[in-house]
Write a protein that holds these residues in place. Sequence first.
Motif, PDB file in Angstrom:
ATOM      1  N   VAL A  20    -146.978  14.857  -5.405  1.00 41.51           N
ATOM      2  CA  VAL A  20    -146.040  15.038  -6.511  1.00 41.51           C
ATOM      3  C   VAL A  20    -144.924  15.993  -6.124  1.00 41.51           C
ATOM      4  CG1 VAL A  20    -147.362  16.918  -7.587  1.00 41.51           C
ATOM      5  CG2 VAL A  20    -145.858  15.502  -8.978  1.00 41.51           C
ATOM      6  N   VAL A  21    -145.242  17.021  -5.345  1.00 43.02           N
ATOM      7  CA  VAL A  21    -144.222  17.976  -4.912  1.00 43.02           C
ATOM      8  C   VAL A  21    -143.279  17.329  -3.903  1.00 43.02           C
ATOM      9  CG1 VAL A  21    -143.818  20.210  -3.823  1.00 43.02           C
ATOM     10  CG2 VAL A  21    -145.752  19.916  -5.373  1.00 43.02           C
ATOM     11  N   ARG A  22    -143.843  16.495  -3.017  1.00 40.86           N
ATOM     12  CA  ARG A  22    -142.994  15.806  -2.042  1.00 40.86           C
ATOM     13  C   ARG A  22    -142.034  14.837  -2.744  1.00 40.86           C
ATOM     14  NH1 ARG A  22    -147.841  15.572   0.864  1.00 40.86           N
ATOM     15  NH2 ARG A  22    -148.144  13.367   0.369  1.00 40.86           N
ATOM     16  N   SER A  23    -142.514  14.165  -3.778  1.00 46.55           N
ATOM     17  CA  SER A  23    -141.647  13.252  -4.524  1.00 46.55           C
ATOM     18  C   SER A  23    -140.509  14.017  -5.194  1.00 46.55           C
ATOM     19  CB  SER A  23    -142.467  12.500  -5.572  1.00 46.55           C
ATOM     20  OG  SER A  23    -143.464  11.709  -4.970  1.00 46.55           O
ATOM     21  N   LEU A  24    -140.853  15.186  -5.759  1.00 50.21           N
ATOM     22  CA  LEU A  24    -139.839  16.034  -6.378  1.00 50.21           C
ATOM     23  C   LEU A  24    -138.815  16.484  -5.341  1.00 50.21           C
ATOM     24  CD1 LEU A  24    -138.779  17.867  -8.758  1.00 50.21           C
ATOM     25  CD2 LEU A  24    -140.359  19.612  -7.892  1.00 50.21           C
ATOM     26  N   ALA A  25    -139.302  16.921  -4.168  1.00 49.90           N
ATOM     27  CA  ALA A  25    -138.416  17.417  -3.119  1.00 49.90           C
ATOM     28  C   ALA A  25    -137.448  16.332  -2.654  1.00 49.90           C
ATOM     29  CB  ALA A  25    -139.242  17.932  -1.946  1.00 49.90           C
ATOM     30  N   GLU A  26    -137.952  15.124  -2.480  1.00 52.90           N
ATOM     31  CA  GLU A  26    -137.094  14.024  -2.044  1.00 52.90           C
ATOM     32  C   GLU A  26    -136.022  13.719  -3.080  1.00 52.90           C
ATOM     33  OE1 GLU A  26    -139.833  10.886  -1.347  1.00 52.90           O
ATOM     34  OE2 GLU A  26    -140.738  11.830   0.426  1.00 52.90           O
ATOM     35  N   ASP A  27    -136.426  13.714  -4.352  1.00 44.44           N
ATOM     36  CA  ASP A  27    -135.466  13.410  -5.413  1.00 44.44           C
ATOM     37  C   ASP A  27    -134.437  14.520  -5.554  1.00 44.44           C
ATOM     38  OD1 ASP A  27    -134.931  11.413  -7.616  1.00 44.44           O
ATOM     39  OD2 ASP A  27    -135.061  13.266  -8.809  1.00 44.44           O
ATOM     40  N   ALA A  28    -134.871  15.767  -5.410  1.00 43.70           N
ATOM     41  CA  ALA A  28    -133.947  16.896  -5.527  1.00 43.70           C
ATOM     42  C   ALA A  28    -132.914  16.886  -4.416  1.00 43.70           C
ATOM     43  CB  ALA A  28    -134.718  18.208  -5.515  1.00 43.70           C
ATOM     44  N   CYS A  29    -133.337  16.501  -3.222  1.00 42.30           N
ATOM     45  CA  CYS A  29    -132.393  16.429  -2.098  1.00 42.30           C
ATOM     46  C   CYS A  29    -131.387  15.300  -2.304  1.00 42.30           C
ATOM     47  CB  CYS A  29    -133.151  16.228  -0.793  1.00 42.30           C
ATOM     48  SG  CYS A  29    -134.060  17.689  -0.249  1.00 42.30           S
ATOM     49  N   SER A  30    -131.842  14.205  -2.917  1.00 48.03           N
ATOM     50  CA  SER A  30    -130.959  13.049  -3.143  1.00 48.03           C
ATOM     51  C   SER A  30    -129.988  13.286  -4.294  1.00 48.03           C
ATOM     52  CB  SER A  30    -131.794  11.800  -3.423  1.00 48.03           C
ATOM     53  OG  SER A  30    -132.634  11.496  -2.334  1.00 48.03           O
ATOM     54  N   HIS A  31    -130.376  14.145  -5.222  1.00 46.91           N
ATOM     55  CA  HIS A  31    -129.542  14.407  -6.401  1.00 46.91           C
ATOM     56  C   HIS A  31    -129.318  15.909  -6.553  1.00 46.91           C
ATOM     57  CE1 HIS A  31    -131.609  10.538  -7.127  1.00 46.91           C
ATOM     58  NE2 HIS A  31    -130.458  10.176  -7.699  1.00 46.91           N
ATOM     59  N   ARG A  32    -128.944  16.529  -5.472  1.00 46.01           N
ATOM     60  CA  ARG A  32    -128.847  17.981  -5.410  1.00 46.01           C
ATOM     61  C   ARG A  32    -127.913  18.551  -6.479  1.00 46.01           C
ATOM     62  NH1 ARG A  32    -130.245  21.249  -0.993  1.00 46.01           N
ATOM     63  NH2 ARG A  32    -129.424  23.361  -1.160  1.00 46.01           N
ATOM     64  N   GLU A  33    -126.772  17.932  -6.660  1.00 48.03           N
ATOM     65  CA  GLU A  33    -125.801  18.453  -7.618  1.00 48.03           C
ATOM     66  C   GLU A  33    -126.330  18.355  -9.042  1.00 48.03           C
ATOM     67  OE1 GLU A  33    -121.134  17.777  -8.962  1.00 48.03           O
ATOM     68  OE2 GLU A  33    -121.861  16.952  -7.048  1.00 48.03           O
ATOM     69  N   ASP A  34    -126.998  17.236  -9.379  1.00 51.63           N
ATOM     70  CA  ASP A  34    -127.568  17.086 -10.713  1.00 51.63           C
ATOM     71  C   ASP A  34    -128.653  18.124 -10.976  1.00 51.63           C
ATOM     72  OD1 ASP A  34    -125.983  14.874 -11.402  1.00 51.63           O
ATOM     73  OD2 ASP A  34    -127.345  13.502 -10.384  1.00 51.63           O
TER      74      ASP A  34
END
Length: 556
Positions: free
Chosen positions: A475-489
Amino acid sequence: MTDNKFWQLTQDKLVGTGLAGLGIRAPFTIPSGIVTTAPSVISAIAKLPEIGFLTTKTLSLRPRAGYREPVIHEYYPGCFVNAVGLANPGAEVFLRTMQALLPLHENKPLVVSIMGENPQEFLDCALVLDPIADAFELNLSCPHVKGAGQSIGSDPEAVSEVIRSIKVRTRKPVIPKLSPNLGDIAGMARLCRDSGADALSLINTVGPGIALDQEGNPILSNVLGGLSGSGILPIGIKSVREASRAVDLPIIASGGIGSADDVRSYASVGASLFAIGSSLAGLSTPQLANFFERLMDSLNGGQQNSPQGPVRSERRMNYMKTQVIENSRLGAGIFKLVLEQGPACNPGMYFFLRLPEVGEKPFSPAWDTEPVYLVRKVGIFTEALEKLQSGDSIYMRGPYGNGFEQPWPHESVVLVGGGTGTAPILMAARRWPNSVFRAFFGFSEQVNDSFHKEMLQFVPSANIIYDRPNEIGKVVRSLAEDACSHREDYSRSRVYVCGPAAMMNAVYAVLDGIVPPERICIAREDIMKCGIGLCGTCATEQGFRSCVDGPVETRA
């Protein structure tokens, strides 16, 4: 704070006594066993200028588990009955933890409270703790623990032997804590003085007594408990008066102090120092600091209002009785408990659920006015909850603590929940559905289809993830990937997190540098026993108490 005129008047009572060398520079402490029960909280509270010395919880040679919850109950506004059972980690463990935090702020003295079932045990405990103790308080007064406290304090020979042996072996000031239940306070005060005591502490709780719920069930797990709070003030004043007339020793007064007038009353009958406990119920750390500041200001001729403001007309620990509507299995070891009714609260706040003669535990709801709780079976109490059927009765009290702040208009929110920590996160999604930007829910075991659909009903875009044994942290890895892809948001979002400590720490780490720390809101799942900041069980590493300073916090 105005010039400390009050302290200048009272400190003269310490000159030429065994406490003179401790360097006490302010008149207040918090009594043993309340608020400052953990080393981290002791260290934090030492920074308050009005606190002249710190007092530990009562420590024993060996660890004591104490009693099961409930351990404290407010039977009338400002009046409590409690039976913690002298729970403590044992002398050696406390020594190691406390040593790492010494010296205290401005080298304030540490009075170490100790107990024993006989004089030798008192001495052995003192010798272990001697490296951190500036003085020893002797618990001769606890009214509800067999074989200790009051049972030792009622034996004059044992009391004398305890005082003499500790004085000889440690050469530290010794402060016996006496109970009004013993009857002859004056005689016991003279015995303590003649045995070498340097000061006295008066009083401990009165009693014991019993508090019952509306069906006549004892509320405390131990049934009996000591009485404290505003109701015992007259007994405390009487005891201090009798002791001060019998001996010329400094007296640390406690019992019902809640205002400047109460302090003045104790001072007028001979008290030198003052310990305040029950009046701090429900106060967060900043509020507690404000309490002592206002109290000292009033004593020095400033504002005349009582520091706690208007007298409370309601109890903070009032139980309501409700019924179980549904108890359904969600997965391996996890179930959903739905109750008939409950008070409203903000997401992240919590309630205590209680079953008479079984115990009580805190839970954050997944919804409030029609209460829904997600529970994992981990012990005696949750096993009893799992067996409840529709129509069964249960008690609840609350809400307590600080919840998640409501998002600003047009502010997006990222939700992260793990296991039963998903409950307050789901409630946040239901309360502020238009603010949800992303949601991640992690479970160690598969949940059933019904609950899976229920989560998606409230959060249609939720990522529901199962961390199988070889996928821990997915779950943390999924969050990390999404945060990197949508960093500005993410950088413009607020993040609400609740779950196991390791998961929350990992979430904080992956978002560090992406989301400002003041916008990452973590709901801690610490062990809480009272909910009003008195027992100190939920102390954090930073010296806060999760039950009143949290459970939601930021790390800014």
